[in-house]
Motif scaffolding. Structure first.
Motif, PDB file in Angstrom:
ATOM      1  N   VAL A   1      34.755  43.007  38.948  1.00 30.64           N
ATOM      2  CA  VAL A   1      34.036  41.990  38.173  1.00 30.64           C
ATOM      3  C   VAL A   1      33.453  42.664  36.928  1.00 30.64           C
ATOM      4  O   VAL A   1      32.771  43.681  37.011  1.00 30.64           O
ATOM      5  N   VAL A   2      33.746  42.078  35.764  1.00 33.46           N
ATOM      6  CA  VAL A   2      33.269  42.617  34.496  1.00 33.46           C
ATOM      7  C   VAL A   2      32.049  41.836  34.010  1.00 33.46           C
ATOM      8  O   VAL A   2      31.040  42.406  33.625  1.00 33.46           O
ATOM      9  N   LEU A   3      32.154  40.499  34.043  1.00 31.08           N
ATOM     10  CA  LEU A   3      31.067  39.620  33.617  1.00 31.08           C
ATOM     11  C   LEU A   3      30.890  38.528  34.661  1.00 31.08           C
ATOM     12  O   LEU A   3      31.863  38.116  35.287  1.00 31.08           O
ATOM     13  N   GLN A   4      29.676  38.043  34.825  1.00 30.54           N
ATOM     14  CA  GLN A   4      29.470  36.880  35.683  1.00 30.54           C
ATOM     15  C   GLN A   4      28.374  36.011  35.094  1.00 30.54           C
ATOM     16  O   GLN A   4      27.499  36.499  34.383  1.00 30.54           O
TER      17      GLN A   4
ATOM     18  N   GLU B   1      25.683  37.859  32.752  1.00 30.41           N
ATOM     19  CA  GLU B   1      25.329  39.180  33.268  1.00 30.41           C
ATOM     20  C   GLU B   1      26.525  40.110  33.096  1.00 30.41           C
ATOM     21  O   GLU B   1      27.631  39.809  33.541  1.00 30.41           O
ATOM     22  N   HIS B   2      26.295  41.244  32.414  1.00 29.42           N
ATOM     23  CA  HIS B   2      27.339  42.245  32.217  1.00 29.42           C
ATOM     24  C   HIS B   2      27.322  43.187  33.423  1.00 29.42           C
ATOM     25  O   HIS B   2      26.400  43.975  33.583  1.00 29.42           O
ATOM     26  N   ILE B   3      28.330  43.112  34.265  1.00 29.42           N
ATOM     27  CA  ILE B   3      28.434  44.036  35.393  1.00 29.42           C
ATOM     28  C   ILE B   3      28.935  45.383  34.863  1.00 29.42           C
ATOM     29  O   ILE B   3      28.451  46.436  35.250  1.00 29.42           O
ATOM     30  N   LEU B   4      29.911  45.333  33.963  1.00 28.39           N
ATOM     31  CA  LEU B   4      30.393  46.529  33.263  1.00 28.39           C
ATOM     32  C   LEU B   4      30.082  46.363  31.781  1.00 28.39           C
ATOM     33  O   LEU B   4      30.364  45.317  31.205  1.00 28.39           O
ATOM     34  N   ASN B   5      29.501  47.382  31.161  1.00 27.15           N
ATOM     35  CA  ASN B   5      29.251  47.325  29.718  1.00 27.15           C
ATOM     36  C   ASN B   5      30.462  47.791  28.928  1.00 27.15           C
ATOM     37  O   ASN B   5      30.614  47.465  27.758  1.00 27.15           O
ATOM     38  N   THR B   6      31.298  48.599  29.571  1.00 29.88           N
ATOM     39  CA  THR B   6      32.531  49.068  28.945  1.00 29.88           C
ATOM     40  C   THR B   6      33.668  48.894  29.936  1.00 29.88           C
ATOM     41  O   THR B   6      33.445  48.842  31.146  1.00 29.88           O
ATOM     42  N   LEU B   7      34.880  48.805  29.411  1.00 28.16           N
ATOM     43  CA  LEU B   7      36.056  48.619  30.252  1.00 28.16           C
ATOM     44  C   LEU B   7      36.922  49.881  30.184  1.00 28.16           C
ATOM     45  O   LEU B   7      37.408  50.236  29.115  1.00 28.16           O
ATOM     46  N   PRO B   8      37.103  50.596  31.312  1.00 29.76           N
ATOM     47  CA  PRO B   8      37.948  51.787  31.304  1.00 29.76           C
ATOM     48  C   PRO B   8      39.420  51.399  31.156  1.00 29.76           C
ATOM     49  O   PRO B   8      39.938  50.602  31.938  1.00 29.76           O
TER      50      PRO B   8
ATOM     51  N   VAL C   1      34.344  36.906  35.317  1.00 28.41           N
ATOM     52  CA  VAL C   1      35.526  37.391  34.613  1.00 28.41           C
ATOM     53  C   VAL C   1      35.913  38.721  35.256  1.00 28.41           C
ATOM     54  O   VAL C   1      35.104  39.651  35.313  1.00 28.41           O
ATOM     55  N   LEU C   2      37.132  38.793  35.769  1.00 28.82           N
ATOM     56  CA  LEU C   2      37.631  40.020  36.399  1.00 28.82           C
ATOM     57  C   LEU C   2      38.358  40.871  35.360  1.00 28.82           C
ATOM     58  O   LEU C   2      38.802  40.362  34.325  1.00 28.82           O
ATOM     59  N   ALA C   3      38.515  42.144  35.658  1.00 26.17           N
ATOM     60  CA  ALA C   3      39.194  43.049  34.734  1.00 26.17           C
ATOM     61  C   ALA C   3      40.601  42.557  34.419  1.00 26.17           C
ATOM     62  O   ALA C   3      41.053  42.618  33.273  1.00 26.17           O
TER      63      ALA C   3
END
Length: 196
Positions: A171-174, A119-126, A151-153
């Protein structure tokens, strides 16, 4: 990252009617802003700009009436159904200046066996990066991750010269366990009991 050179012309007419006329001429209306200068309204060839924008966070050198402007696209508006460009806001940048951009997140590797889902919590990383050296994306290894893993930033290896522009503990991905559907027989039995 290489810069893309495009020709732009100054727009003097504004509003919906003028923007529609610009698009009928196969050009995209846009605005260049930043560095405390007055916003500059421009029109750019639609096809050339569309091809340039296929690269995420592309660095553009716009030739506006003989003057050169180094910019990055900040807001791109597209027509909802056909996806053609409607309007673009550009941010003027200088060599050595830091800017905040959204990097696409790419994954590599296979999850642990067992029907787990990513699961993509963020689709892009600032991230914050130097304007003339903006990375195209970040790659995250998901090899062997099992349900409940995340996976954390701060766990993501950033390209050289970049720093996080988001909370390090975000959280970026889980990885989640796949939800099994109840067999049809059980669902039918439950429905029959409810009616009785």
């Amino acid at each position: 990252m290489a810069e893309v050179k495009l020709a732009a012309e100054v727009r003097t007419n504004f509003g919906k009617g003028a923007a529609r006329q610009t698009r009928r001429e196969n050009k995209v209306p846009g605005v260049i802003y930043g560095h405390g200068a007055e916003p500059q309204h421009v029109a750019i060839d639609s096809h050339a700009l569309m091809m340039a924008l296929k690269t995420p966070n592309v660095l553009l050198r716009l030739d506006v009436d003989g003057k050169s402007a180094l910019v990055i696209p900040k807001a791109v508006q597209r027509e909802a159904i056909r996806g053609f460009l409607v309007h673009v806001d550009f941010l003027a940048v200088k060599k050595g200046e830091k800017v905040t951009v959204e990097l696409p997140i790419q994954t590599e590797g296979e999850l642990a066996p067992g029907g787990n889902l990513l699961e993509h919590i963020l689709n892009t990383l600032p991230v914050e990066a130097e304007a003339t050296h903006i990375p195209e994306s970040v790659t995250v290894s998901i090899a062997g991750l099992d349900a409940g893993s995340s996976v954390l930033a701060k766990d993501i290896t950033l390209p050289a010269g970049s720093s996080l522009a988001v909370d390090a503990d975000a959280v970026v991905l889980q990885v989640v366990a796949a939800q099994a559907e109840a067999p049809a027989e059980e669902a039918a039995e439950a429905g029959a009991e409810a009616q009785a």
